[in-house]
Motif scaffolding. Structure first.
Motif, PDB file in Angstrom:
ATOM      1  N   ILE A  33       0.842  -1.203   0.000  1.00 56.91           N
ATOM      2  CA  ILE A  33       0.000   0.000   0.000  1.00 56.91           C
ATOM      3  C   ILE A  33       0.877   1.252   0.000  1.00 56.91           C
ATOM      4  CG2 ILE A  33      -1.724   1.307   1.311  1.00 56.91           C
ATOM      5  CD1 ILE A  33      -2.807  -1.201  -0.089  1.00 56.91           C
ATOM      6  N   ILE A  34       1.933   1.256   0.800  1.00 56.27           N
ATOM      7  CA  ILE A  34       2.856   2.394   0.827  1.00 56.27           C
ATOM      8  C   ILE A  34       3.521   2.553  -0.535  1.00 56.27           C
ATOM      9  CG2 ILE A  34       5.027   3.237   1.826  1.00 56.27           C
ATOM     10  CD1 ILE A  34       4.087   1.941   4.475  1.00 56.27           C
ATOM     11  N   GLY A  35       3.894   1.435  -1.158  1.00 55.61           N
ATOM     12  CA  GLY A  35       4.500   1.485  -2.484  1.00 55.61           C
ATOM     13  C   GLY A  35       3.569   2.075  -3.529  1.00 55.61           C
ATOM     14  N   ILE A  36       2.291   1.714  -3.461  1.00 56.37           N
ATOM     15  CA  ILE A  36       1.312   2.289  -4.393  1.00 56.37           C
ATOM     16  C   ILE A  36       1.203   3.794  -4.171  1.00 56.37           C
ATOM     17  CG2 ILE A  36      -1.149   2.382  -4.956  1.00 56.37           C
ATOM     18  CD1 ILE A  36      -1.226  -0.635  -4.505  1.00 56.37           C
ATOM     19  N   HIS A  37       1.124   4.202  -2.916  1.00 57.54           N
ATOM     20  CA  HIS A  37       1.028   5.632  -2.624  1.00 57.54           C
ATOM     21  C   HIS A  37       2.264   6.386  -3.125  1.00 57.54           C
ATOM     22  CE1 HIS A  37       1.668   9.180  -0.026  1.00 57.54           C
ATOM     23  NE2 HIS A  37       0.381   9.369  -0.270  1.00 57.54           N
ATOM     24  N   GLN A  38       3.436   5.840  -2.848  1.00 59.14           N
ATOM     25  CA  GLN A  38       4.666   6.504  -3.275  1.00 59.14           C
ATOM     26  C   GLN A  38       4.799   6.537  -4.792  1.00 59.14           C
ATOM     27  OE1 GLN A  38       7.143   8.111  -1.444  1.00 59.14           O
ATOM     28  NE2 GLN A  38       5.521   8.009   0.090  1.00 59.14           N
ATOM     29  N   SER A  39       4.353   5.489  -5.463  1.00 58.94           N
ATOM     30  CA  SER A  39       4.456   5.497  -6.927  1.00 58.94           C
ATOM     31  C   SER A  39       3.503   6.513  -7.545  1.00 58.94           C
ATOM     32  CB  SER A  39       4.193   4.100  -7.485  1.00 58.94           C
ATOM     33  OG  SER A  39       2.859   3.717  -7.272  1.00 58.94           O
ATOM     34  N   MET A  40       2.388   6.782  -6.871  1.00 59.71           N
ATOM     35  CA  MET A  40       1.465   7.790  -7.393  1.00 59.71           C
ATOM     36  C   MET A  40       1.953   9.208  -7.108  1.00 59.71           C
ATOM     37  SD  MET A  40      -2.265   5.934  -6.831  1.00 59.71           S
ATOM     38  CE  MET A  40      -2.737   7.061  -5.634  1.00 59.71           C
ATOM     39  N   THR A  41       2.720   9.374  -6.035  1.00 63.83           N
ATOM     40  CA  THR A  41       3.156  10.728  -5.697  1.00 63.83           C
ATOM     41  C   THR A  41       4.520  11.076  -6.296  1.00 63.83           C
ATOM     42  OG1 THR A  41       4.050   9.932  -3.603  1.00 63.83           O
ATOM     43  CG2 THR A  41       1.828  10.813  -3.556  1.00 63.83           C
ATOM     44  N   VAL A  42       5.518  10.187  -6.179  1.00 65.10           N
ATOM     45  CA  VAL A  42       6.853  10.531  -6.645  1.00 65.10           C
ATOM     46  C   VAL A  42       7.304   9.718  -7.849  1.00 65.10           C
ATOM     47  CG1 VAL A  42       7.638  11.424  -4.435  1.00 65.10           C
ATOM     48  CG2 VAL A  42       7.962   9.009  -4.974  1.00 65.10           C
ATOM     49  N   GLY A  43       6.579   8.675  -8.189  1.00 62.72           N
ATOM     50  CA  GLY A  43       6.937   7.869  -9.352  1.00 62.72           C
ATOM     51  C   GLY A  43       7.380   6.471  -8.965  1.00 62.72           C
ATOM     52  N   PHE A  44       7.224   5.563  -9.930  1.00 64.91           N
ATOM     53  CA  PHE A  44       7.511   4.158  -9.672  1.00 64.91           C
ATOM     54  C   PHE A  44       8.995   3.907  -9.426  1.00 64.91           C
ATOM     55  CE2 PHE A  44       8.460  -0.179 -11.098  1.00 64.91           C
ATOM     56  CZ  PHE A  44       7.645  -0.875 -10.232  1.00 64.91           C
ATOM     57  N   GLU A  45       9.857   4.628 -10.126  1.00 64.11           N
ATOM     58  CA  GLU A  45      11.292   4.373  -9.983  1.00 64.11           C
ATOM     59  C   GLU A  45      11.804   4.687  -8.581  1.00 64.11           C
ATOM     60  OE1 GLU A  45      10.524   8.353 -11.818  1.00 64.11           O
ATOM     61  OE2 GLU A  45      10.104   6.335 -12.498  1.00 64.11           O
ATOM     62  N   TYR A  46      11.107   5.541  -7.839  1.00 62.95           N
ATOM     63  CA  TYR A  46      11.515   5.852  -6.471  1.00 62.95           C
ATOM     64  C   TYR A  46      10.849   4.935  -5.442  1.00 62.95           C
ATOM     65  CZ  TYR A  46      13.497   9.993  -8.551  1.00 62.95           C
ATOM     66  OH  TYR A  46      14.231  10.839  -9.329  1.00 62.95           O
ATOM     67  N   SER A  47       9.821   4.215  -5.848  1.00 65.46           N
ATOM     68  CA  SER A  47       9.145   3.319  -4.911  1.00 65.46           C
ATOM     69  C   SER A  47       9.377   1.852  -5.256  1.00 65.46           C
ATOM     70  CB  SER A  47       7.644   3.602  -4.907  1.00 65.46           C
ATOM     71  OG  SER A  47       7.099   3.364  -6.187  1.00 65.46           O
ATOM     72  N   TYR A  48      10.244   1.582  -6.192  1.00 65.08           N
ATOM     73  CA  TYR A  48      10.520   0.218  -6.619  1.00 65.08           C
ATOM     74  C   TYR A  48      11.028  -0.638  -5.456  1.00 65.08           C
ATOM     75  CZ  TYR A  48      12.717  -3.582  -9.232  1.00 65.08           C
ATOM     76  OH  TYR A  48      13.082  -4.807  -9.709  1.00 65.08           O
ATOM     77  N   TRP A  49      11.891  -0.096  -4.622  1.00 62.97           N
ATOM     78  CA  TRP A  49      12.463  -0.854  -3.518  1.00 62.97           C
ATOM     79  C   TRP A  49      11.397  -1.259  -2.496  1.00 62.97           C
ATOM     80  CZ3 TRP A  49      12.384   0.966   1.513  1.00 62.97           C
ATOM     81  CH2 TRP A  49      12.028   2.305   1.679  1.00 62.97           C
ATOM     82  N   ILE A  50      10.353  -0.446  -2.362  1.00 68.01           N
ATOM     83  CA  ILE A  50       9.274  -0.787  -1.431  1.00 68.01           C
ATOM     84  C   ILE A  50       8.505  -2.000  -1.954  1.00 68.01           C
ATOM     85  CG2 ILE A  50       7.180   0.056  -0.314  1.00 68.01           C
ATOM     86  CD1 ILE A  50       8.341   2.880  -0.537  1.00 68.01           C
ATOM     87  N   PHE A  51       8.261  -2.028  -3.260  1.00 68.35           N
ATOM     88  CA  PHE A  51       7.593  -3.185  -3.838  1.00 68.35           C
ATOM     89  C   PHE A  51       8.453  -4.437  -3.712  1.00 68.35           C
ATOM     90  CE2 PHE A  51       5.275   0.137  -6.248  1.00 68.35           C
ATOM     91  CZ  PHE A  51       3.995  -0.212  -5.868  1.00 68.35           C
ATOM     92  N   MET A  52       9.757  -4.296  -3.866  1.00 67.55           N
ATOM     93  CA  MET A  52      10.651  -5.447  -3.754  1.00 67.55           C
ATOM     94  C   MET A  52      10.672  -5.984  -2.317  1.00 67.55           C
ATOM     95  SD  MET A  52      11.756  -6.308  -6.638  1.00 67.55           S
ATOM     96  CE  MET A  52      10.171  -5.835  -7.298  1.00 67.55           C
ATOM     97  N   LEU A  53      10.607  -5.114  -1.333  1.00 69.48           N
ATOM     98  CA  LEU A  53      10.518  -5.577   0.057  1.00 69.48           C
ATOM     99  C   LEU A  53       9.211  -6.325   0.293  1.00 69.48           C
ATOM    100  CD1 LEU A  53      11.916  -2.612   2.183  1.00 69.48           C
ATOM    101  CD2 LEU A  53      12.858  -4.901   1.965  1.00 69.48           C
TER     102      LEU A  53
END
Length: 75
Positions: A33-53
């Motif tokens: 959920i945090i990864g989805i929020h971060q990808s919508m606000t700052v972009g997927f390339e900055y939230s990729y590590w959250i999805f990997m975790l």
């Protein structure tokens, strides 16, 4: 000391499996959920590590579940 006190019952050293599984799944869901929020606000390339975790926690959960099943079936 009496013989009753010297012979202690051995406790099960196996961790409490349902609580561990619940914590791992909860963390994986929260990170997703945090990864989805971060990808919508700052972009997927900055939230990729959250999805990997999140995915690594799901893989850890699956590994522990399979390990628990094989230990139970071997006994």
């Amino acid at each position: 000391m009496s013989p009753k006190n010297s012979k202690r019952k051995l406790k099960n050293t196996k961790p409490n499996q349902p609580k561990t599984n619940f914590i791992i799944i909860g963390l994986a869901f929260a990170l997703f959920i945090i990864g989805i929020h971060q990808s919508m606000t700052v972009g997927f390339e900055y939230s990729y590590w959250i999805f990997m975790l999140s995915i690594s926690l799901l893989l850890l959960h699956r590994y522990l579940r399979q390990k628990n099943k094989t230990e139970d079936s071997s006994k």
